[in-house]
Scaffold this motif. Structure first.
Motif, mmCIF file in Angstrom:
data_model
loop_
_atom_site.group_PDB
_atom_site.id
_atom_site.type_symbol
_atom_site.label_atom_id
_atom_site.label_comp_id
_atom_site.label_asym_id
_atom_site.label_seq_id
_atom_site.Cartn_x
_atom_site.Cartn_y
_atom_site.Cartn_z
ATOM 1 N N THR A 94 46.773 -4.054 8.289
ATOM 2 C CA THR A 94 46.935 -5.436 8.623
ATOM 3 C C THR A 94 48.167 -6.017 8.709
ATOM 4 O OG1 THR A 94 44.580 -5.350 7.863
ATOM 5 C CG2 THR A 94 45.538 -7.496 8.118
ATOM 6 N N PHE A 95 48.811 -5.874 7.672
ATOM 7 C CA PHE A 95 50.173 -6.507 7.359
ATOM 8 C C PHE A 95 51.598 -5.635 7.918
ATOM 9 C CE2 PHE A 95 47.378 -9.020 4.744
ATOM 10 C CZ PHE A 95 48.040 -10.389 4.656
ATOM 11 N N ARG A 96 51.081 -4.502 8.443
ATOM 12 C CA ARG A 96 52.170 -3.491 8.956
ATOM 13 C C ARG A 96 53.163 -3.226 7.843
ATOM 14 N NH1 ARG A 96 52.590 -6.773 14.799
ATOM 15 N NH2 ARG A 96 50.415 -6.005 15.510
ATOM 16 N N LEU A 97 52.645 -2.827 6.785
ATOM 17 C CA LEU A 97 53.514 -2.372 5.706
ATOM 18 C C LEU A 97 53.474 -0.882 5.359
ATOM 19 C CD1 LEU A 97 52.325 -5.538 3.178
ATOM 20 C CD2 LEU A 97 54.457 -5.004 4.377
ATOM 21 N N PRO A 98 54.659 -0.421 4.834
ATOM 22 C CA PRO A 98 54.363 0.931 4.440
ATOM 23 C C PRO A 98 53.639 1.206 3.255
ATOM 24 C CG PRO A 98 56.457 -0.067 3.594
ATOM 25 C CD PRO A 98 55.744 -0.934 4.444
ATOM 26 N N PRO B 251 42.055 2.468 2.437
ATOM 27 C CA PRO B 251 42.794 1.238 2.211
ATOM 28 C C PRO B 251 43.174 0.710 3.792
ATOM 29 C CG PRO B 251 44.157 3.335 1.731
ATOM 30 C CD PRO B 251 42.722 3.669 1.690
ATOM 31 N N THR B 252 43.390 -0.491 3.725
ATOM 32 C CA THR B 252 43.636 -0.995 5.417
ATOM 33 C C THR B 252 44.643 -2.118 5.217
ATOM 34 O OG1 THR B 252 41.507 -2.533 5.093
ATOM 35 C CG2 THR B 252 41.302 -0.223 6.168
ATOM 36 N N VAL B 253 44.947 -2.851 4.160
ATOM 37 C CA VAL B 253 45.623 -3.795 3.807
ATOM 38 C C VAL B 253 47.230 -3.555 4.518
ATOM 39 C CG1 VAL B 253 46.947 -5.527 2.543
ATOM 40 C CG2 VAL B 253 44.424 -5.056 2.268
ATOM 41 N N GLY C 61 27.690 -2.559 1.972
ATOM 42 C CA GLY C 61 28.226 -1.211 2.755
ATOM 43 C C GLY C 61 29.417 -1.392 3.865
ATOM 44 N N PRO C 62 29.951 -0.176 4.301
ATOM 45 C CA PRO C 62 31.302 -0.219 5.040
ATOM 46 C C PRO C 62 31.109 -1.232 6.548
ATOM 47 C CG PRO C 62 29.810 1.802 5.500
ATOM 48 C CD PRO C 62 29.390 1.041 4.352
ATOM 49 N N GLY C 63 32.082 -1.721 6.951
ATOM 50 C CA GLY C 63 31.973 -2.094 8.329
ATOM 51 C C GLY C 63 31.602 -3.780 8.113
ATOM 52 N N ALA C 64 31.574 -4.337 6.908
ATOM 53 C CA ALA C 64 31.041 -5.554 6.741
ATOM 54 C C ALA C 64 32.337 -6.626 7.308
ATOM 55 C CB ALA C 64 30.774 -5.855 5.258
ATOM 56 N N GLY C 65 33.401 -5.896 7.116
ATOM 57 C CA GLY C 65 34.881 -6.948 7.333
ATOM 58 C C GLY C 65 35.221 -7.612 6.205
ATOM 59 N N LYS C 66 35.171 -6.962 5.035
ATOM 60 C CA LYS C 66 35.635 -7.686 3.708
ATOM 61 C C LYS C 66 37.040 -7.600 3.558
ATOM 62 C CE LYS C 66 36.020 -3.356 1.662
ATOM 63 N NZ LYS C 66 37.348 -2.809 1.412
ATOM 64 N N SER C 67 37.817 -6.641 4.127
ATOM 65 C CA SER C 67 39.308 -6.449 4.138
ATOM 66 C C SER C 67 39.772 -7.769 5.044
ATOM 67 C CB SER C 67 39.696 -4.963 4.652
ATOM 68 O OG SER C 67 39.390 -4.058 3.680
ATOM 69 N N THR C 68 39.306 -7.572 6.221
ATOM 70 C CA THR C 68 39.685 -8.835 6.928
ATOM 71 C C THR C 68 39.596 -10.148 6.415
ATOM 72 O OG1 THR C 68 39.240 -7.767 9.138
ATOM 73 C CG2 THR C 68 39.226 -10.048 9.198
ATOM 74 N N ILE D 153 51.832 -9.207 -1.190
ATOM 75 C CA ILE D 153 50.970 -8.142 -1.122
ATOM 76 C C ILE D 153 51.464 -6.888 -1.686
ATOM 77 C CG2 ILE D 153 49.631 -6.348 0.657
ATOM 78 C CD1 ILE D 153 50.700 -8.700 2.758
ATOM 79 N N ILE D 154 50.287 -6.257 -2.485
ATOM 80 C CA ILE D 154 50.308 -4.925 -2.992
ATOM 81 C C ILE D 154 49.511 -4.111 -2.359
ATOM 82 C CG2 ILE D 154 50.086 -3.553 -4.897
ATOM 83 C CD1 ILE D 154 50.969 -5.860 -6.806
ATOM 84 N N THR D 155 50.090 -2.841 -1.706
ATOM 85 C CA THR D 155 49.107 -2.106 -0.832
ATOM 86 C C THR D 155 48.318 -1.087 -1.901
ATOM 87 O OG1 THR D 155 51.010 -0.324 -0.498
ATOM 88 C CG2 THR D 155 50.527 -2.176 1.057
ATOM 89 N N SER D 156 47.953 -0.204 -1.503
ATOM 90 C CA SER D 156 46.917 0.672 -2.403
ATOM 91 C C SER D 156 47.693 1.724 -3.087
ATOM 92 C CB SER D 156 45.742 1.465 -1.574
ATOM 93 O OG SER D 156 46.358 2.506 -0.599
ATOM 94 N N GLY D 157 48.640 2.347 -2.214
ATOM 95 C CA GLY D 157 49.512 3.221 -2.499
ATOM 96 C C GLY D 157 48.739 4.800 -2.268
ATOM 97 N N VAL D 158 49.206 5.742 -2.638
ATOM 98 C CA VAL D 158 48.580 7.136 -2.378
ATOM 99 C C VAL D 158 47.234 7.097 -2.917
ATOM 100 C CG1 VAL D 158 48.978 9.620 -2.843
ATOM 101 C CG2 VAL D 158 51.017 8.189 -2.719
ATOM 102 N N ILE D 159 46.419 7.555 -2.058
ATOM 103 C CA ILE D 159 44.996 7.797 -2.514
ATOM 104 C C ILE D 159 45.013 8.826 -3.527
ATOM 105 C CG2 ILE D 159 42.729 8.506 -2.012
ATOM 106 C CD1 ILE D 159 43.418 7.549 1.149
ATOM 107 N N PRO D 160 44.400 8.129 -4.782
ATOM 108 C CA PRO D 160 44.294 8.907 -6.219
ATOM 109 C C PRO D 160 42.764 9.723 -6.036
ATOM 110 C CG PRO D 160 43.767 6.876 -6.715
ATOM 111 C CD PRO D 160 44.081 6.841 -5.036
#
Length: 234
Positions: A93-97, A88-90, A55-62, A127-134
């Motif tokens: 985390t890395f302060r990217l556009p 998306p959160t990456v 579920g959410p809040g597990a810290g998997k992105s970190t 790093i490849i960010t998510s881009g626009v949410i589809p």
């Protein structure tokens, strides 16, 4: 050529502990996790990995981000892909556009990986960010274009880590877990009940996911706020 290397900016980034505090107890735990992952796949190549949770809040992105930094510091050419195209959160985390990313590669035929992937401050990390949410993340991930993209990435990088949404919430993680070499499951202490974990395991089993282990996080430890523990599946 890949996009210009991102600049280091001032300010602590607690979620990137392996980058900001490489000598800390937590960073050492991530190096232990890296070693255990490598041992768990000793008889086959490990080039593609999904990181997910119940579920959410597990810290998997970190955890995805810190594992990527840790593997890159070993001299590997590592790509972290934010495949959580719902939350998306990456990029944060890395302060990217995040104008262009994975969705761009999956929906625009003339775009090259080198146009989208960012060079991280850590040598060897991209790093490849998510881009626009589809509107249709699951369909994009299940598409032939995604299979083609994964083959292309496999030719460029030593290790590709996909940060995925939680298993129970949507089918995205199941879709990708069926495509990659290994899946890592994140379980936060006290935040996920046993039924959710068992349901997640059942969903991953249904797609024959190779769950190589689980990471228990948010476990208190003297000297640091939290540490991460890797446990192989039985």
């Amino acid at each position: 050529m890949f996009k210009k290397k991102t600049k280091e900016t001032n300010g602590e980034r607690p979620s990137l502990i392996t980058l900001t505090r490489p000598s800390s107890v937590i960073a050492e735990q991530f190096r232990t996790i890296r070693t255990n992952i490598q041992f768990s796949m000793i008889d086959q190549d490990l080039k593609t990995v999904v990181v997910t949770s119940a579920g959410p809040g597990a810290g998997k992105s970190t955890i995805s981000a810190n594992l990527a930094v840790t593997f890159a510091s070993q001299g590997k050419k590592v790509l972290l892909v934010d495949a959580d195209m719902r939350k998306p959160t990456v990029h944060k985390t890395f302060r990217l556009p995040n104008h262009d990313g994975l969705t761009t590669l999956l929906t625009e035929k003339d775009v090259n990986i080198s146009d989208i992937a960012h060079r991280a401050p850590t040598e060897g990390l991209f790093i490849i960010t998510s881009g626009v949410i589809p509107p249709n993340p699951s369909e994009l991930l299940a598409s032939k274009r995604m299979d083609k993209l994964m083959n292309e990435l496999d030719q460029i990088f030593d290790l590709i880590i996909f940060d995925m949404p939680p298993v129970v919430a949507v089918t995205d993680a199941q879709v990708m877990a069926s495509k990659v070499d290994g899946t890592i499951f994140v379980i936060p202490k006290g935040l996920t009940n046993k039924d959710m974990v068992l349901k997640s395991k059942d969903l991953l089993d249904k797609v024959h996911a190779n769950v190589i282990g689980a990471i228990f996080n948010r476990v208190e430890m003297s000297g640091d706020n939290y540490y991460y523990y890797y446990g192989e599946k039985e």
